[in-house]
Scaffold this active site. Structure first.
Site, mmCIF file in Angstrom:
data_model
loop_
_atom_site.group_PDB
_atom_site.id
_atom_site.type_symbol
_atom_site.label_atom_id
_atom_site.label_comp_id
_atom_site.label_asym_id
_atom_site.label_seq_id
_atom_site.Cartn_x
_atom_site.Cartn_y
_atom_site.Cartn_z
ATOM 1 N N ASP A 11 31.062 40.786 45.941
ATOM 2 C CA ASP A 11 32.020 39.925 46.627
ATOM 3 C C ASP A 11 31.813 40.147 48.120
ATOM 4 O O ASP A 11 32.035 41.262 48.617
ATOM 5 C CB ASP A 11 33.459 40.284 46.250
ATOM 6 C CG ASP A 11 33.777 39.953 44.802
ATOM 7 O OD1 ASP A 11 33.190 39.000 44.272
ATOM 8 O OD2 ASP A 11 34.620 40.645 44.207
ATOM 9 N N ASP A 130 38.703 31.128 36.996
ATOM 10 C CA ASP A 130 39.684 32.160 37.302
ATOM 11 C C ASP A 130 40.966 31.815 36.557
ATOM 12 O O ASP A 130 41.459 30.684 36.659
ATOM 13 C CB ASP A 130 39.972 32.227 38.801
ATOM 14 C CG ASP A 130 38.761 32.671 39.609
ATOM 15 O OD1 ASP A 130 37.876 33.343 39.037
ATOM 16 O OD2 ASP A 130 38.704 32.354 40.813
#
Length: 256
Positions: A11, A130
């Site tokens: 990330d 998500d």
């Protein structure tokens, strides 16, 4: 049994690998190039690079970050964040990226899934989903799709959306639980299994890995085809090779 893949996730924010909890409270972990080189040496099957604020900041992926990682990786490399068109995907493939991952853009424009699958092949297309759990009485699905780094509700059911992205041509699904992300308390096994049993394409479990047992549970209980993790690898708690050794001893087929 199919070979289970171990996938470290980078990330990236402002040029550094970061990690937080529930998609917030980010802290620096390490340099993305250094991390990519290390994971390749350790035997990672693939790497995922997510420019996590690209969509939030309404910009494209920082290609300079991707290019630096592409120069050192020796395994398949997927990139997500800020990808919203076939042109964006082509630019990344031209840099040497193996796969692209789309999330918010896919929700906003589902036809992008079909178009990109047709143009580049489904094996190069990951649709990231998500999800979060909602309480009864909210009027929202128990398992709901969220977008824009988890900041925006969609009202869409996770399983229904997973079936749709498969039908549109996604090659695999990267499923992340916002509730479990960064907690190190284990993957959301209910969500993972629900999606894995609803589709035929591979499902990558993401969000919540904190110990070796969690990886095993994601595969055996959650029915995931691959396990993605960040914190445990970035902060040196578990190595990729340790994860593979553990799974192999538990009877899970991994690439050694």
């Amino acid at each position: 049994m199919n070979v289970v893949r171990i996938i470290p996730c980078l990330d990236v924010k402002d040029g550094s690998v970061v990690k937080g909890i529930n998609f917030v409270n980010l802290r620096d972990a390490r340099d993305p190039v250094e991390a990519a080189e290390a994971y390749c040496r350790e035997g990672a099957d693939e790497l995922v690079f997510l420019d996590i604020f690209a969509t939030m900041e309404s910009r494209k992926t920082r290609f300079e970050w991707v290019k630096r990682v592409c120069e050192v990786v020796t395994v398949p490399f997927a990139v997500g964040g800020g990808i919203a068109s076939l042109e964006d995907m082509q630019s990344l493939f031209d840099l040497g990226v193996s796969k692209v991952s789309i999330n918010t853009a896919a929700v906003r424009n589902p036809e992008l899934i079909k178009a990109s699958s047709n143009k580049f092949g489904k094996d190069r297309l990951v649709v990231a989903i998500d999800g979060r759990k909602n309480s009864p009485g909210t009027g929202l699905p128990r398992l709901e799709v969220v977008v824009k780094s988890g900041s925006e509700s969609t009202g869409m059911d996770v399983v229904d959306w997973a079936k749709r992205v498969e039908a549109l041509g996604a090659g695999e699904i990267l499923l992340t639980s916002k509730d479990a992300d960064g907690t190190k308390e284990g993957y959301d096994l209910e969500m993972t299994r629900a999606v894995a049993e609803a589709v035929k394409i591979p499902v990558i479990a993401s969000g919540g890995a904190g110990k070796l047992e969690h990886l095993y549970e994601a595969v055996t209980i959650g029915k995931a085809s691959a396990v993605l993790a960040a914190s445990i690898f970035h902060f040196g708690e578990i190595s990729v090779s340790q994860a593979k050794d553990y799974l192999a001893k538990k009877g899970i087929s991994v690439r050694m």
